[in-house]
Write a protein that holds these residues in place. Structure first.
Motif, mmCIF file in Angstrom:
data_model
loop_
_atom_site.group_PDB
_atom_site.id
_atom_site.type_symbol
_atom_site.label_atom_id
_atom_site.label_comp_id
_atom_site.label_asym_id
_atom_site.label_seq_id
_atom_site.Cartn_x
_atom_site.Cartn_y
_atom_site.Cartn_z
ATOM 1 N N PRO A 90 0.826 -1.218 0.000
ATOM 2 C CA PRO A 90 0.000 0.000 0.000
ATOM 3 C C PRO A 90 0.855 1.262 0.000
ATOM 4 O O PRO A 90 2.013 1.248 0.410
ATOM 5 C CB PRO A 90 -0.803 -0.129 1.295
ATOM 6 C CG PRO A 90 0.051 -0.989 2.185
ATOM 7 C CD PRO A 90 0.749 -1.952 1.276
ATOM 8 N N GLY A 91 0.251 2.342 -0.458
ATOM 9 C CA GLY A 91 0.934 3.628 -0.421
ATOM 10 C C GLY A 91 1.905 3.818 -1.568
ATOM 11 O O GLY A 91 2.085 2.952 -2.426
ATOM 12 N N ASN A 92 2.525 4.976 -1.563
ATOM 13 C CA ASN A 92 3.485 5.334 -2.607
ATOM 14 C C ASN A 92 4.901 5.117 -2.083
ATOM 15 O O ASN A 92 5.374 5.854 -1.227
ATOM 16 C CB ASN A 92 3.288 6.796 -3.024
ATOM 17 C CG ASN A 92 4.245 7.205 -4.143
ATOM 18 O OD1 ASN A 92 5.019 6.393 -4.640
ATOM 19 N ND2 ASN A 92 4.191 8.469 -4.535
ATOM 20 N N ARG A 93 5.556 4.095 -2.587
ATOM 21 C CA ARG A 93 6.952 3.822 -2.228
ATOM 22 C C ARG A 93 7.783 3.726 -3.508
ATOM 23 O O ARG A 93 8.543 2.774 -3.725
ATOM 24 C CB ARG A 93 7.061 2.547 -1.394
ATOM 25 C CG ARG A 93 6.410 1.330 -2.020
ATOM 26 C CD ARG A 93 6.432 0.122 -1.086
ATOM 27 N NE ARG A 93 7.765 -0.329 -0.778
ATOM 28 C CZ ARG A 93 8.464 -1.173 -1.533
ATOM 29 N NH1 ARG A 93 7.969 -1.614 -2.688
ATOM 30 N NH2 ARG A 93 9.658 -1.569 -1.158
ATOM 31 N N THR A 94 7.621 4.742 -4.353
ATOM 32 C CA THR A 94 8.235 4.726 -5.680
ATOM 33 C C THR A 94 9.744 4.538 -5.623
ATOM 34 O O THR A 94 10.311 3.712 -6.349
ATOM 35 C CB THR A 94 7.895 6.025 -6.435
ATOM 36 O OG1 THR A 94 6.485 6.063 -6.666
ATOM 37 C CG2 THR A 94 8.630 6.094 -7.759
ATOM 38 N N ARG A 95 10.405 5.310 -4.781
ATOM 39 C CA ARG A 95 11.868 5.236 -4.739
ATOM 40 C C ARG A 95 12.336 3.829 -4.373
ATOM 41 O O ARG A 95 13.208 3.255 -5.031
ATOM 42 C CB ARG A 95 12.416 6.262 -3.743
ATOM 43 C CG ARG A 95 13.936 6.373 -3.753
ATOM 44 C CD ARG A 95 14.399 7.424 -2.761
ATOM 45 N NE ARG A 95 13.906 8.738 -3.113
ATOM 46 C CZ ARG A 95 14.515 9.555 -3.969
ATOM 47 N NH1 ARG A 95 15.638 9.171 -4.560
ATOM 48 N NH2 ARG A 95 14.009 10.741 -4.237
ATOM 49 N N ALA A 96 11.749 3.244 -3.334
ATOM 50 C CA ALA A 96 12.145 1.900 -2.908
ATOM 51 C C ALA A 96 11.798 0.862 -3.971
ATOM 52 O O ALA A 96 12.573 -0.068 -4.227
ATOM 53 C CB ALA A 96 11.468 1.551 -1.586
ATOM 54 N N PHE A 97 10.640 1.020 -4.605
ATOM 55 C CA PHE A 97 10.209 0.077 -5.639
ATOM 56 C C PHE A 97 11.157 0.100 -6.833
ATOM 57 O O PHE A 97 11.558 -0.955 -7.354
ATOM 58 C CB PHE A 97 8.786 0.421 -6.080
ATOM 59 C CG PHE A 97 8.252 -0.446 -7.187
ATOM 60 C CD1 PHE A 97 8.290 -1.828 -7.099
ATOM 61 C CD2 PHE A 97 7.711 0.134 -8.329
ATOM 62 C CE1 PHE A 97 7.792 -2.630 -8.123
ATOM 63 C CE2 PHE A 97 7.210 -0.655 -9.358
ATOM 64 C CZ PHE A 97 7.257 -2.036 -9.256
ATOM 65 N N VAL A 98 11.542 1.291 -7.272
ATOM 66 C CA VAL A 98 12.449 1.414 -8.415
ATOM 67 C C VAL A 98 13.817 0.820 -8.081
ATOM 68 O O VAL A 98 14.426 0.120 -8.901
ATOM 69 C CB VAL A 98 12.577 2.887 -8.849
ATOM 70 C CG1 VAL A 98 13.690 3.057 -9.884
ATOM 71 C CG2 VAL A 98 11.254 3.388 -9.422
ATOM 72 N N VAL A 99 14.297 1.069 -6.863
ATOM 73 C CA VAL A 99 15.599 0.522 -6.458
ATOM 74 C C VAL A 99 15.548 -1.002 -6.410
ATOM 75 O O VAL A 99 16.442 -1.690 -6.927
ATOM 76 C CB VAL A 99 16.028 1.095 -5.093
ATOM 77 C CG1 VAL A 99 17.249 0.348 -4.562
ATOM 78 C CG2 VAL A 99 16.332 2.581 -5.215
ATOM 79 N N GLU A 100 14.502 -1.563 -5.801
ATOM 80 C CA GLU A 100 14.372 -3.022 -5.727
ATOM 81 C C GLU A 100 14.257 -3.638 -7.115
ATOM 82 O O GLU A 100 14.853 -4.684 -7.400
ATOM 83 C CB GLU A 100 13.142 -3.390 -4.895
ATOM 84 C CG GLU A 100 13.282 -3.101 -3.414
ATOM 85 C CD GLU A 100 11.985 -3.332 -2.663
ATOM 86 O OE1 GLU A 100 11.033 -3.871 -3.280
ATOM 87 O OE2 GLU A 100 11.906 -2.965 -1.479
#
Length: 372
Positions: A90-100
């Protein structure tokens, strides 16, 4: 004996004291007191160099058991080339998602798809939401000729995509990356079957083939060499024929820094000018795929001054090594990236798709088959 990494100012050292030979990796060229614990290992001084690699961590290959192979066969039979990666948190975790995605999920998928292929052609796209509007940002296709190029290629593709999205969002909406939401990515992968076995780009740019073999080097029975290596590899007490007076090298990847380097595997003669030298080639699963003859091993191993610092005349980009510069040019300076606006009200329907098993891929991947 020591030599430097081709991409980083590291040193990889074999140090022999009395009856012990130690392999050390010093990640900081200017501070030899810093050592990499994952690379450090010790063997008896009279043991062949490949004994250093018998028990050390293998950071470059993947395991392909029967479940992996059956899944890959299904992907091949069903002509699947499109894969969707979703952030299901849930939520916006764009930076972490792109890094992963850039460091784990996408490289893992590409290594898996590289098995038994001679290369890959990859297109990556991000589904972007900014200021309540939806966009799709996609790279142009990029060819990956060796599995050890996957990490660097994905990193550069992600960098160019994020730069494009950030610039577009700032110019169009006057917002920064913090206002952008990315929850899905699409990866299109064409598995390539034709073509010869290539070296990783890091060593391909050395253009070693331009060095002709010395006339005084004796010829080598390649069939015997291949057969002998297969019978010898991975065995602590293996027997390699005395008639094969060759020097063998192999690729290694540091588990901590991910640096790629070529290291001795079996040294039969210190006279490198007159001893045939070969590089052991393996596939992404570590299976033997032949030998590549190296005509000038000293030049092949060491960094050249011209390997460092490049400026792109077309886009004025600055690069600290030749490998990144060559890849940048192959990607047309990051050009060819398209930014399309999507109708957020239209649902996406995929009739022929399935989830990739979490036992193999820990991230949420979906394989999307063609619609006939």
């Amino acid at each position: 004996m020591f030599y430097t990494s081709r991409l980083h100012q590291s040193r990889f050292i074999f140090q022999t004291i009395r009856d012990v030979r130690t392999f050390r990796h010093q990640p900081n060229f200017n501070d030899p007191s810093i050592e990499c614990g994952s690379c450090y290992n010790v063997v008896a001084a009279n043991e062949p160099y490949n004994h250093h690699w018998l028990t050390s961590e293998d950071a470059q290959h993947i395991k392909m058991d029967m479940d992996h192979k059956l899944l890959l066969q299904r992907i091949h039979v069903e002509h699947i080339v499109t894969f969707m990666l979703c952030d299901e948190t849930p939520g916006n975790r764009t930076r972490a998602f792109v890094v992963e995605a850039g460091t784990e999920a996408v490289p893992h998928l590409l290594r898996f798809l590289n098995y038994e292929a001679t290369g890959l052609e990859v297109t990556i796209g991000f589904f972007v939401k900014v200021c309540q509007q939806n966009f799709y940002c996609e790279s142009h296709p990029v060819k990956i000729k060796h599995f050890l190029d996957i990490d660097l290629t994905v990193d550069m593709m992600f960098t160019r995509l994020v730069e494009k999205i950030a610039n577009y969002a700032f110019i169009t909406f006057n917002v920064t990356l913090e206002a952008i939401c990315i929850k899905r990515m699409k990866v299109v992968v064409q598995r390539l079957w034709n073509g010869q076995q290539q070296l990783p780009l890091q060593y391909r740019v050395k253009n070693d083939d331009r060095f002709k073999p010395a006339e005084n080097k004796h010829s080598v029975d390649l069939s015997l060499l291949h057969e002998s290596f297969v019978n010898y590899h991975g065995k602590r007490f293996g027997d390699f024929p005395d008639s094969l007076q060759v020097n063998l090298y192999c690729f290694r990847v540091c588990a901590r820094t991910k640096e790629l380097f070529a290291a001795p595997y079996l040294i039969r003669n210190e006279d490198t000018k007159n001893t045939p030298t070969f590089l052991v080639q393996t596939d992404v699963a570590g299976e033997f795929r032949g030998m590549h003859e190296v005509y000038n091993i000293r030049k092949f191993l060491r960094s050249d001054p011209i390997d460092l610092i490049f400026d792109c005349r077309d886009c004025e980009g600055h690069f600290t090594n030749r490998v990144e510069f060559v890849m940048h040019k192959e990607m047309d300076c990051g050009g060819g990236i398209t930014m399309l606006q999507l109708d957020g009200e239209l649902p996406e329907i995929y009739e022929n798709c399935f989830t990739l098993p979490k036992e193999i891929f820990k991230h949420a991947w979906y394989a999307i088959g063609p619609t006939f």
